[in-house]
Scaffold this motif. Structure first.
Motif, PDB file in Angstrom:
ATOM      1  N   LEU A 255       0.812  -1.216   0.000  1.00  0.00           N
ATOM      2  CA  LEU A 255       0.000   0.000   0.000  1.00  0.00           C
ATOM      3  C   LEU A 255       0.846   1.267   0.000  1.00  0.00           C
ATOM      4  CD1 LEU A 255      -2.887  -1.009   2.435  1.00  0.00           C
ATOM      5  CD2 LEU A 255      -2.795  -1.156  -0.056  1.00  0.00           C
ATOM      6  N   SER A 256       2.107   1.170   0.376  1.00  0.00           N
ATOM      7  CA  SER A 256       2.983   2.336   0.355  1.00  0.00           C
ATOM      8  C   SER A 256       3.663   2.519  -0.997  1.00  0.00           C
ATOM      9  CB  SER A 256       4.046   2.223   1.453  1.00  0.00           C
ATOM     10  OG  SER A 256       4.825   1.058   1.259  1.00  0.00           O
ATOM     11  N   SER A 257       3.397   1.609  -1.929  1.00  0.00           N
ATOM     12  CA  SER A 257       4.025   1.675  -3.246  1.00  0.00           C
ATOM     13  C   SER A 257       3.570   2.912  -4.011  1.00  0.00           C
ATOM     14  CB  SER A 257       3.682   0.419  -4.053  1.00  0.00           C
ATOM     15  OG  SER A 257       4.007   0.578  -5.422  1.00  0.00           O
ATOM     16  N   GLY A 258       4.470   3.428  -4.847  1.00  0.00           N
ATOM     17  CA  GLY A 258       4.103   4.545  -5.706  1.00  0.00           C
ATOM     18  C   GLY A 258       3.095   4.159  -6.767  1.00  0.00           C
ATOM     19  N   ARG A 259       2.905   2.850  -6.944  1.00  0.00           N
ATOM     20  CA  ARG A 259       1.920   2.362  -7.921  1.00  0.00           C
ATOM     21  C   ARG A 259       0.907   1.436  -7.261  1.00  0.00           C
ATOM     22  NH1 ARG A 259       5.869   0.604 -12.953  1.00  0.00           N
ATOM     23  NH2 ARG A 259       7.254   2.420 -12.923  1.00  0.00           N
ATOM     24  N   CYS A 260       0.527   1.762  -6.059  1.00  0.00           N
ATOM     25  CA  CYS A 260      -0.347   0.866  -5.293  1.00  0.00           C
ATOM     26  C   CYS A 260      -1.710   0.673  -5.929  1.00  0.00           C
ATOM     27  CB  CYS A 260      -0.513   1.392  -3.861  1.00  0.00           C
ATOM     28  SG  CYS A 260      -1.205   3.061  -3.772  1.00  0.00           S
ATOM     29  N   GLU A 261      -2.108   1.570  -6.832  1.00  0.00           N
ATOM     30  CA  GLU A 261      -3.427   1.458  -7.450  1.00  0.00           C
ATOM     31  C   GLU A 261      -3.450   0.532  -8.657  1.00  0.00           C
ATOM     32  OE1 GLU A 261      -1.387   4.820  -9.590  1.00  0.00           O
ATOM     33  OE2 GLU A 261      -1.466   4.003  -7.556  1.00  0.00           O
ATOM     34  N   GLU A 262      -2.280   0.017  -9.044  1.00  0.00           N
ATOM     35  CA  GLU A 262      -2.192  -0.861 -10.202  1.00  0.00           C
ATOM     36  C   GLU A 262      -1.675  -2.237  -9.792  1.00  0.00           C
ATOM     37  OE1 GLU A 262      -3.277  -0.312 -13.157  1.00  0.00           O
ATOM     38  OE2 GLU A 262      -3.828   1.784 -12.761  1.00  0.00           O
ATOM     39  N   PRO A 263      -2.253  -3.313 -10.330  1.00  0.00           N
ATOM     40  CA  PRO A 263      -1.813  -4.667  -9.963  1.00  0.00           C
ATOM     41  C   PRO A 263      -0.505  -5.038 -10.645  1.00  0.00           C
ATOM     42  CG  PRO A 263      -3.490  -4.802 -11.652  1.00  0.00           C
ATOM     43  CD  PRO A 263      -3.371  -3.336 -11.282  1.00  0.00           C
ATOM     44  N   TYR A 264       0.101  -6.133 -10.194  1.00  0.00           N
ATOM     45  CA  TYR A 264       1.258  -6.671 -10.878  1.00  0.00           C
ATOM     46  C   TYR A 264       0.843  -7.116 -12.280  1.00  0.00           C
ATOM     47  CZ  TYR A 264       3.495  -6.849  -6.279  1.00  0.00           C
ATOM     48  OH  TYR A 264       4.023  -6.529  -5.060  1.00  0.00           O
ATOM     49  N   GLU A 265       1.827  -7.207 -13.164  1.00  0.00           N
ATOM     50  CA  GLU A 265       1.527  -7.515 -14.561  1.00  0.00           C
ATOM     51  C   GLU A 265       0.982  -8.913 -14.758  1.00  0.00           C
ATOM     52  OE1 GLU A 265       4.963  -6.738 -16.842  1.00  0.00           O
ATOM     53  OE2 GLU A 265       4.856  -4.566 -16.594  1.00  0.00           O
ATOM     54  N   GLY A 266       1.498  -9.873 -14.010  1.00  0.00           N
ATOM     55  CA  GLY A 266       1.017 -11.229 -14.189  1.00  0.00           C
ATOM     56  C   GLY A 266       1.970 -12.232 -13.602  1.00  0.00           C
ATOM     57  N   PRO A 267       1.603 -13.500 -13.612  1.00  0.00           N
ATOM     58  CA  PRO A 267       2.461 -14.554 -13.074  1.00  0.00           C
ATOM     59  C   PRO A 267       3.566 -14.916 -14.041  1.00  0.00           C
ATOM     60  CG  PRO A 267       0.493 -15.511 -13.989  1.00  0.00           C
ATOM     61  CD  PRO A 267       0.334 -14.014 -14.113  1.00  0.00           C
ATOM     62  N   VAL A 268       4.389 -15.872 -13.645  1.00  0.00           N
ATOM     63  CA  VAL A 268       5.462 -16.347 -14.523  1.00  0.00           C
ATOM     64  C   VAL A 268       4.847 -16.843 -15.828  1.00  0.00           C
ATOM     65  CG1 VAL A 268       7.263 -18.061 -14.808  1.00  0.00           C
ATOM     66  CG2 VAL A 268       6.927 -16.966 -12.591  1.00  0.00           C
ATOM     67  N   GLY A 269       5.416 -16.411 -16.938  1.00  0.00           N
ATOM     68  CA  GLY A 269       4.868 -16.776 -18.242  1.00  0.00           C
ATOM     69  C   GLY A 269       3.988 -15.686 -18.798  1.00  0.00           C
ATOM     70  N   GLY A 270       3.648 -14.685 -17.959  1.00  0.00           N
ATOM     71  CA  GLY A 270       2.810 -13.597 -18.426  1.00  0.00           C
ATOM     72  C   GLY A 270       3.566 -12.293 -18.478  1.00  0.00           C
ATOM     73  N   GLY A 271       4.863 -12.358 -18.687  1.00  0.00           N
ATOM     74  CA  GLY A 271       5.672 -11.157 -18.800  1.00  0.00           C
ATOM     75  C   GLY A 271       6.481 -10.882 -17.560  1.00  0.00           C
ATOM     76  N   ALA A 272       6.398 -11.763 -16.562  1.00  0.00           N
ATOM     77  CA  ALA A 272       7.136 -11.541 -15.329  1.00  0.00           C
ATOM     78  C   ALA A 272       8.476 -12.234 -15.392  1.00  0.00           C
ATOM     79  CB  ALA A 272       6.328 -12.059 -14.136  1.00  0.00           C
ATOM     80  N   GLY A 273       9.338 -11.847 -14.491  1.00  0.00           N
ATOM     81  CA  GLY A 273      10.616 -12.513 -14.394  1.00  0.00           C
ATOM     82  C   GLY A 273      10.483 -13.817 -13.657  1.00  0.00           C
ATOM     83  N   GLU A 274      11.602 -14.529 -13.480  1.00  0.00           N
ATOM     84  CA  GLU A 274      11.558 -15.809 -12.810  1.00  0.00           C
ATOM     85  C   GLU A 274      11.325 -15.633 -11.326  1.00  0.00           C
ATOM     86  OE1 GLU A 274      15.058 -17.954 -13.651  1.00  0.00           O
ATOM     87  OE2 GLU A 274      14.701 -18.062 -15.798  1.00  0.00           O
TER      88      GLU A 274
END
Length: 293
Positions: A255-274
């Motif tokens: 909640l303290s993130s500068g982008r707290c209003e946006e979710p993570y991009e996705g799980p592994v295989g969806g553009g995320a790192g390992e």
């Protein structure tokens, strides 16, 4: 930070498989598992309270407040802000996971512990002439309604409390992220992790806290109905809140993130790192010392 609209929900296949397994496990517990029956005595005042036939918050209302209301509100907020499909997806999915996982854990613990409810004697209806100062088993009961009797040993933890804090707790976290009441805004040098803390106004903070107040009132009603004592509802509430926070943070930044209003991009295989979901580095989130959730 939102994922492409072409992202396939198949990248979340493991999440859905796990959710289905949890749901199946919960249903098996409901239909086939009976609680451990602790021994009791007739002179125990802690289990001598009356059995309330009309509950202040019946199970159907608990589902309304903790499941359907949060689902409706988060969906309405995402529609009003024209959120992309990915944001809708990772708002609803962790909410449902939190509720199902909380229900599974709660009922597993309930049946294993087998703690008598405060109204056990009223449910049990012991046979006349049963000695008062003797430890008794369920065989001393004359209650013929199977659910009423066996549910008398499912006091710890409170299911209403855990369920309400899972659903309404998740709603509170979602609102806090969208309204950015704990947001740390980057300020000055990013390399030096210098940041300016931007606090939300009191009105927005009260909006975010309202669901938790509602969950607390539901928990208190269980004590008023003599279904549970304070330890049952306290542990139940903590369980629901913990699972809600765990489920929220799997898909959303702190909640303290500068982008707290946006979710993570996705799980592994969806553009995320390992190694996990597509999480940004602390300096990109606006992190640093003094993190908040």
């Amino acid at each position: 930070m939102a994922a492409s609209e072409e992202e396939s929900w198949r990248t979340y296949a493991s999440d859905y498989i796990g959710l289905v397994l949890l749901l199946i496990g919960y249903l098996l517990i409901q239909f086939f598992v009976e609680p451990f029956h602790r021994m009791f005595s007739l002179n125990d005042l802690r289990i001598s309270f009356p059995h309330a036939t009309v509950e202040r918050v019946p199970l159907t209302h608990d589902f309304l407040y903790a499941l359907f209301l949060p689902l409706a509100l988060v969906t309405a907020i995402n529609l009003a802000t024209r959120a992309p499909p990915h944001k809708h997806h990772v708002t609803l999915l962790p909410l449902v996971i939190a509720l199902v996982l909380t229900s599974f854990l709660t009922d597993t613990i309930k049946n294993t512990v087998g703690r008598p409810r405060p109204d056990l004697l009223a449910r049990c209806a012991p046979r006349k002439g049963t000695p008062e100062r003797t430890l008794l088993t369920i065989d001393a009961c004359t209650q013929t309604d199977h659910h009423t009797l066996h549910d008398g040993w499912r006091s710890f933890p409170s299911g209403h409390s855990s369920f309400s804090f899972a659903g309404l707790g998740f709603l509170s976290l979602f609102l806090a992220g969208q309204l950015q009441i704990f947001k740390h805004a980057p300020h000055g040098s990013v390399v030096g992790h210098t940041e300016k803390v931007v606090r939300g106004d009191l009105l927005r903070a009260l909006v975010c806290g309202a669901p938790l107040l509602g969950a607390t009132m539901i928990a208190i009603s269980r004590c008023q109905d003599y279904r549970h004592d304070v330890w049952d509802v306290t542990v139940g509430g903590l369980l629901g809140w913990t699972v809600a926070y765990w489920s929220y943070r799997r898909y959303w930044p702190r909640l303290s993130s500068g982008r707290c209003e946006e979710p993570y991009e996705g799980p592994v295989g969806g553009g995320a790192g390992e190694g996990g979901y597509g999480r940004v580095r602390d300096e990109e989130e606006g992190g640093g010392a003094g993190e908040i959730m």
